[in-house]
Design a protein around this motif. Structure first.
Motif, short mmCIF file in Angstrom:
data_model
loop_
_atom_site.label_atom_id
_atom_site.label_comp_id
_atom_site.label_asym_id
_atom_site.label_seq_id
_atom_site.Cartn_x
_atom_site.Cartn_y
_atom_site.Cartn_z
N GLY B 63 0.83 -1.19 0.00
CA GLY B 63 0.00 0.00 0.00
C GLY B 63 0.86 1.23 0.00
O GLY B 63 2.08 1.15 -0.10
N ARG B 64 0.21 2.39 0.15
CA ARG B 64 0.95 3.64 0.22
C ARG B 64 1.72 3.67 1.52
O ARG B 64 1.26 3.18 2.53
CB ARG B 64 -0.02 4.82 0.23
N LYS B 65 2.91 4.29 1.47
CA LYS B 65 3.66 4.46 2.72
C LYS B 65 2.94 5.50 3.57
O LYS B 65 2.36 6.42 3.02
CB LYS B 65 5.07 4.97 2.43
N PRO B 66 2.96 5.34 4.88
CA PRO B 66 2.34 6.39 5.71
C PRO B 66 3.01 7.71 5.45
O PRO B 66 4.22 7.77 5.32
CB PRO B 66 2.61 5.93 7.14
N GLN B 67 2.24 8.76 5.35
CA GLN B 67 2.79 10.05 4.95
C GLN B 67 3.85 10.57 5.90
O GLN B 67 4.80 11.22 5.50
CB GLN B 67 1.66 11.07 4.83
N ASN B 68 3.68 10.31 7.19
CA ASN B 68 4.70 10.81 8.11
C ASN B 68 5.56 9.68 8.64
O ASN B 68 6.13 9.79 9.71
CB ASN B 68 4.02 11.59 9.25
N GLY B 69 5.61 8.61 7.89
CA GLY B 69 6.53 7.53 8.21
C GLY B 69 6.30 6.87 9.55
O GLY B 69 7.21 6.31 10.13
N ARG B 70 5.09 6.93 10.07
CA ARG B 70 4.85 6.33 11.38
C ARG B 70 4.82 4.81 11.29
O ARG B 70 4.64 4.24 10.22
CB ARG B 70 3.52 6.82 11.95
N ASP B 71 4.96 4.19 12.42
CA ASP B 71 5.05 2.73 12.48
C ASP B 71 3.66 2.11 12.40
O ASP B 71 3.22 1.46 13.33
CB ASP B 71 5.76 2.35 13.79
N VAL B 72 2.97 2.34 11.33
CA VAL B 72 1.59 1.87 11.21
C VAL B 72 1.43 0.35 11.15
O VAL B 72 0.61 -0.20 11.84
CB VAL B 72 0.91 2.54 10.00
N PRO B 73 2.22 -0.36 10.35
CA PRO B 73 1.98 -1.81 10.17
C PRO B 73 1.86 -2.59 11.47
O PRO B 73 0.94 -3.38 11.63
CB PRO B 73 3.18 -2.28 9.36
N GLN B 211 -7.25 7.55 17.82
CA GLN B 211 -5.81 7.41 17.67
C GLN B 211 -5.53 5.94 17.86
O GLN B 211 -6.05 5.33 18.80
CB GLN B 211 -5.06 8.22 18.75
N GLU B 212 -4.74 5.37 16.97
CA GLU B 212 -4.54 3.92 17.00
C GLU B 212 -4.13 3.38 18.35
O GLU B 212 -4.63 2.36 18.80
CB GLU B 212 -3.51 3.51 15.95
N TYR B 216 -6.35 0.87 20.48
CA TYR B 216 -5.86 -0.48 20.76
C TYR B 216 -5.94 -0.79 22.25
O TYR B 216 -6.44 -1.83 22.65
CB TYR B 216 -4.42 -0.62 20.27
N GLN B 217 -5.44 0.14 23.07
CA GLN B 217 -5.44 -0.09 24.52
C GLN B 217 -6.85 -0.28 25.06
O GLN B 217 -7.09 -1.13 25.90
CB GLN B 217 -4.76 1.08 25.23
N ALA B 218 -7.77 0.54 24.55
CA ALA B 218 -9.15 0.46 25.03
C ALA B 218 -9.81 -0.86 24.62
O ALA B 218 -10.48 -1.50 25.42
CB ALA B 218 -9.97 1.63 24.49
N VAL B 219 -9.58 -1.26 23.38
CA VAL B 219 -10.25 -2.44 22.84
C VAL B 219 -9.63 -3.74 23.34
O VAL B 219 -10.30 -4.75 23.52
CB VAL B 219 -10.23 -2.37 21.30
#
Lengths: 172, 231
Positions: B63-73, B211-212, B216-219
């Motif tokens: 996919g597209r790289k995250p625009q601000n290079g965050r550790d999304v994967p 916010q991811e 994540y923490q909540a879920v």
């Protein structure tokens, strides 16, 4: 199609928008949510934002035009606008909404009127910029789709028509 | 070439992607090659770096790289693991917020239903239902998130009491309780609000827009450590 130029100006424009504070990180989050299964997500959300905001601004204008200003009602509208602008990353609109709500708390009618003008201005500014951004993204995506799917056909056609195949730089 | 026979026995062997380089090929021939499994895609020669990049992207499904290079994967894997296939109700009176929240959850594989009011939420959550969790906006006209949650819990308590009213033959009580995790969605996270959330029967809160990390923490509290028993 001058794709290089398009892509360069797209990057520069996005940077400018972020730098001037019109859009914050939430807008990039929206872009990340767009994919093949959801190809028009950004466009959809932004369109909803436009519709919703225009309705709210209209309601606010009417509400502030009343003899007896109902600050609770106004606050409710502003709360909505703050929420939706926050959801799409329209940072400056959101910030004016925060100030607007404070003025509602103070029951400051004149202050509210001034804020309404300001929020309308900010909304129009971000709307213009978002529209321009979406136009550029559409163009870029059209080229991308062409690239990945039908390039061999196109190339044959271009060559057959006596043209030169354009150089396309793909980047993320 | 018998390439198509490779890797048919078991998933441990991963077929390499095949990109056919051609100088002169018709569309029909290309489609034939793809259909036969001979090639994943075709690139016309002479090769250009940009074209190779585009094709690799396509076949490798990058996919597209995250625009601000965050550790999304990494985060995606985590949230996808928690949310994939889960049925979630999103309650918010604002259409933009609904769409954005739903979009975020769907990205992680959740099956999302939206409701635009507390009243509508109650309809969806009439028992029995198949929802795994509910994200609830707090500030809504007519019926706010607190009130809606209170009524949902009332509904659940009623049914739970009816279900578990009697003892089993061996003297134990059957422990099967309706309790849908309800998370407040709020832009203003103040402790006072959090207290009120918990008092009304909410299970937690998550800031909006999502916010991811906090999502994540909540879920993670509900979909990993605490199995939901709905029967």
């Amino acid at each position: 199609m001058e794709v290089d130029q398009l892509q360069r100006s797209f990057v520069e424009y996005s940077r400018l928008l972020f730098h001037e504070g019109f859009l914050d990180g939430q807008f990039s989050q929206l872009q990340l949510l767009q994919d093949e299964s959801n190809p028009d997500f950004v466009l959809e959300v932004v369109s909803l934002f436009f519709e919703d905001s225009e309705r709210l601004l209209n309601d606010l204008t009417i509400a502030l035009d009343q003899q007896n200003v109902e600050f609770k009602k106004i606050d409710a509208h502003v709360h909505q606008l703050k929420g939706s602008s926050s959801s799409i990353g329209a940072q400056r609109v959101k910030n004016v909404c925060i100030a607007f709500r404070n003025l509602c708390d103070e029951q400051n009618a004149e202050g509210c009127l001034r804020c309404l003008q300001q929020v309308k201005q900010e909304y129009l500014l971000v709307k213009t910029k978002l529209e321009a951004l979406l136009r550029e993204r559409h163009d870029k995506r059209v080229v991308h789709d062409l690239n990945c799917g039908f390039i061999f056909q196109l190339e044959q056609q271009i060559v057959a028509a006596g043209g030169a195949i354009p150089m396309l730089n793909e980047f993320c | 070439m018998q390439i198509s026979n490779w890797g048919q026995n078991g998933h441990s062997y991963k077929m390499p992607k095949m990109i056919l380089l051609a100088t002169n090929i018709t569309v029909a021939e290309t489609e034939k090659a793809k259909a036969a499994g001979f090639a994943d895609t075709v690139i016309m020669k002479p090769l250009r770096a940009s074209m190779v990049a585009a094709c690799l992207q396509q076949v490798l499904g990058l996919g597209r790289k995250p625009q601000n290079g965050r550790d999304v994967p990494n985060k995606c894997t985590g949230l996808r693991g928690l949310l994939c296939g889960k049925k979630i109700l999103v309650v918010d009176d604002n259409i933009v917020n609904r769409r954005v929240a739903a979009g975020a959850l769907k990205k992680f594989g959740a099956d999302v239903q939206c409701a635009e009011s507390g009243q509508e939420a109650l309809k969806w959550l009439q028992l029995p239902h198949e929802f795994d969790a509910c994200f609830m906006d707090i500030q809504m006209p007519e019926m706010d998130g607190f009130e809606a949650t209170r009524l949902i819990r009332e509904m659940e308590n009623k049914v739970n009491t009816q279900m578990n009213g009697g003892c089993m033959a061996d003297g134990t009580t059957k422990k099967n309780e309706w309790h849908i995790p309800i998370l407040a969605m709020t832009a203003d996270v103040i402790h006072a609000t959090l207290d009120k959330c918990l008092k009304c029967g909410m299970d937690g809160y998550v800031s909006k827009p999502f916010q991811e990390k906090s999502l994540y923490q909540a879920v993670a509290k509900f979909f990993e450590s605490k199995p939901i028993s709905n029967s």
